[in-house]
Motif scaffolding. Sequence first.
Motif, PDB file in Angstrom:
ATOM      1  N   PRO A 150      15.909   2.766 -37.613  1.00 42.23           N
ATOM      2  CA  PRO A 150      16.330   1.503 -36.935  1.00 42.23           C
ATOM      3  C   PRO A 150      17.760   1.504 -36.188  1.00 42.23           C
ATOM      4  O   PRO A 150      18.478   2.145 -36.618  1.00 42.23           O
ATOM      5  CB  PRO A 150      16.241   0.358 -38.154  1.00 42.23           C
ATOM      6  CG  PRO A 150      15.928   1.264 -39.399  1.00 42.23           C
ATOM      7  CD  PRO A 150      15.750   2.389 -39.231  1.00 42.23           C
ATOM      8  N   ALA A 151      17.796   0.519 -35.177  1.00 45.40           N
ATOM      9  CA  ALA A 151      18.823   0.676 -34.292  1.00 45.40           C
ATOM     10  C   ALA A 151      19.175  -1.081 -33.989  1.00 45.40           C
ATOM     11  O   ALA A 151      18.460  -1.763 -33.880  1.00 45.40           O
ATOM     12  CB  ALA A 151      18.503   1.402 -33.018  1.00 45.40           C
ATOM     13  N   SER A 178      12.528   1.868 -30.289  1.00 41.77           N
ATOM     14  CA  SER A 178      13.021   0.993 -31.669  1.00 41.77           C
ATOM     15  C   SER A 178      11.937   1.250 -32.683  1.00 41.77           C
ATOM     16  O   SER A 178      10.966   0.881 -32.692  1.00 41.77           O
ATOM     17  CB  SER A 178      12.699  -0.500 -31.202  1.00 41.77           C
ATOM     18  OG  SER A 178      14.089  -0.641 -30.317  1.00 41.77           O
ATOM     19  N   ALA A 179      12.440   1.732 -33.707  1.00 43.08           N
ATOM     20  CA  ALA A 179      11.882   1.753 -35.255  1.00 43.08           C
ATOM     21  C   ALA A 179      11.690   0.465 -35.798  1.00 43.08           C
ATOM     22  O   ALA A 179      12.665  -0.618 -35.379  1.00 43.08           O
ATOM     23  CB  ALA A 179      12.422   2.719 -36.239  1.00 43.08           C
ATOM     24  N   PRO A 180      10.822  -0.004 -36.788  1.00 50.80           N
ATOM     25  CA  PRO A 180      10.810  -1.190 -37.252  1.00 50.80           C
ATOM     26  C   PRO A 180      11.950  -1.595 -37.888  1.00 50.80           C
ATOM     27  O   PRO A 180      12.645  -0.821 -38.423  1.00 50.80           O
ATOM     28  CB  PRO A 180       9.636  -1.129 -38.519  1.00 50.80           C
ATOM     29  CG  PRO A 180       8.714   0.015 -37.826  1.00 50.80           C
ATOM     30  CD  PRO A 180       9.751   0.840 -36.676  1.00 50.80           C
ATOM     31  N   ALA A 181      12.456  -2.898 -37.848  1.00 54.19           N
ATOM     32  CA  ALA A 181      13.738  -3.559 -38.396  1.00 54.19           C
ATOM     33  C   ALA A 181      14.765  -3.301 -37.487  1.00 54.19           C
ATOM     34  O   ALA A 181      15.993  -3.493 -37.686  1.00 54.19           O
ATOM     35  CB  ALA A 181      13.876  -2.834 -39.915  1.00 54.19           C
ATOM     36  N   GLY A 226       6.305  -7.641 -29.239  1.00 56.16           N
ATOM     37  CA  GLY A 226       6.389  -7.472 -30.517  1.00 56.16           C
ATOM     38  C   GLY A 226       7.753  -7.804 -31.507  1.00 56.16           C
ATOM     39  O   GLY A 226       7.907  -7.696 -32.611  1.00 56.16           O
ATOM     40  N   TRP A 227       8.727  -8.583 -30.492  1.00 53.70           N
ATOM     41  CA  TRP A 227      10.133  -8.894 -31.286  1.00 53.70           C
ATOM     42  C   TRP A 227       9.889 -10.263 -31.806  1.00 53.70           C
ATOM     43  O   TRP A 227       9.048 -10.940 -31.060  1.00 53.70           O
ATOM     44  CB  TRP A 227      11.010  -8.925 -30.311  1.00 53.70           C
ATOM     45  CG  TRP A 227      11.408  -7.489 -29.691  1.00 53.70           C
ATOM     46  CD1 TRP A 227      10.941  -6.885 -28.649  1.00 53.70           C
ATOM     47  CD2 TRP A 227      12.469  -6.665 -30.288  1.00 53.70           C
ATOM     48  NE1 TRP A 227      11.260  -5.705 -28.637  1.00 53.70           N
ATOM     49  CE2 TRP A 227      12.227  -5.428 -29.482  1.00 53.70           C
ATOM     50  CE3 TRP A 227      13.191  -6.700 -31.344  1.00 53.70           C
ATOM     51  CZ2 TRP A 227      13.019  -4.174 -29.560  1.00 53.70           C
ATOM     52  CZ3 TRP A 227      14.085  -5.479 -31.559  1.00 53.70           C
ATOM     53  CH2 TRP A 227      14.043  -4.431 -30.589  1.00 53.70           C
ATOM     54  N   LEU A 266      12.497  -6.555 -34.846  1.00 55.37           N
ATOM     55  CA  LEU A 266      11.108  -5.884 -34.869  1.00 55.37           C
ATOM     56  C   LEU A 266      10.691  -5.977 -36.417  1.00 55.37           C
ATOM     57  O   LEU A 266      11.427  -5.360 -37.158  1.00 55.37           O
ATOM     58  CB  LEU A 266      11.135  -4.656 -34.219  1.00 55.37           C
ATOM     59  CG  LEU A 266      10.970  -4.004 -32.917  1.00 55.37           C
ATOM     60  CD1 LEU A 266      10.480  -2.782 -32.585  1.00 55.37           C
ATOM     61  CD2 LEU A 266       9.551  -4.716 -32.384  1.00 55.37           C
ATOM     62  N   PRO A 267       9.719  -6.629 -36.820  1.00 57.03           N
ATOM     63  CA  PRO A 267       9.273  -6.783 -38.028  1.00 57.03           C
ATOM     64  C   PRO A 267       8.994  -5.320 -38.652  1.00 57.03           C
ATOM     65  O   PRO A 267       8.409  -4.328 -38.106  1.00 57.03           O
ATOM     66  CB  PRO A 267       8.142  -7.556 -38.055  1.00 57.03           C
ATOM     67  CG  PRO A 267       7.558  -7.490 -36.732  1.00 57.03           C
ATOM     68  CD  PRO A 267       8.626  -7.201 -35.797  1.00 57.03           C
TER      69      PRO A 267
END
Length: 270
Positions: A150-151, A178-181, A226-227, A266-267
């Motif tokens: 996550p970033a 972007s990874a989840p979270a 998706g955000w 991002l969930p």
Amino acid sequence: MAVLRAQESSRPDRLFDDPYARHFLQAVDPASSPWSAGASPATAGFLRLMAEQVAVRTRFLDRALLEAAGRGCDQVVLLASGMDARAFRLAWPPGTKVFELDFADVLAFKTAVLDGRGATAACHRVEVATDLRQDWPRALTESGFDPARPAAWLAEGILYALPPEAADLLLDRITGLSAPASMLALDHMEDSELLRSARADISAELVGLWRGGPTENLDAWLTRRGWQPAVTVIADAAAACERPVPPAFDPAHAAAGRGWLATARLPKPL
Ligand SMILES: C[S@@+](CC[C@H](N)C(=O)[O-])C[C@H]1O[C@@H](n2cnc3c(N)ncnc32)[C@H](O)[C@@H]1O
């Protein structure tokens, strides 16, 4: 930006302290900069219009980035970082990497000034000299950014200067990395009669710098990819800081426009 951050930092009731901003100003020949203090009444007028917006947005974005870093986003990406000194002035959790993306000459100037003052980064700072119109995702990953972790992303002072398709591409690329979270923080503003005429008093080049950014509202623009956004209007963010509504974003003023601050996450998968 450095002028406004230096001004805010000198106020007793400052919303943030950026001790590096004045070093950048001192490194520039005032005769060669339209932004030096007292350069002209036109410059002073534009700076007055932007001052509270920059103060409030800096405080808002500082908090958003530190909050994300505190919950595990240990990679922070400052897009078009300019003279942003957050890598030096914020209390990052140990192990945080801060990537700064801008043109090579901008980063070189910044680093020369900060090195000359003996400044030490409060994180692992990574300069990524790149052109955001080119393949910057590759430059970022080659500099050590890991898209699987996550970033926290920052797009400050950018969106309004992009044509709509470039704004879409920027967000698509951020999302793709972007990874989840992950968390994205940004500011955005629409142009207005007030801002346009203040810029026209300085130069035609400055008028043309405003290109509009996303054509749909920020909520829809971010949600579509998706955000999960949380969007605040500048007037409300200013009230939360007990500052007056910045005149260029005052709904009571017919020639004013709207300005926003946003964070989006991002969930994680269920
Ligand atoms: C308005 S400033 C915003 C700086 C910073 N985010 C801040 O709020 O202080 C714009 C910055 O974008 C950088 N920039 C503009 N076009 C760029 C591009 N195509 N690639 C990389 N950086 C760019 C400029 O060099 C400048 O530092």
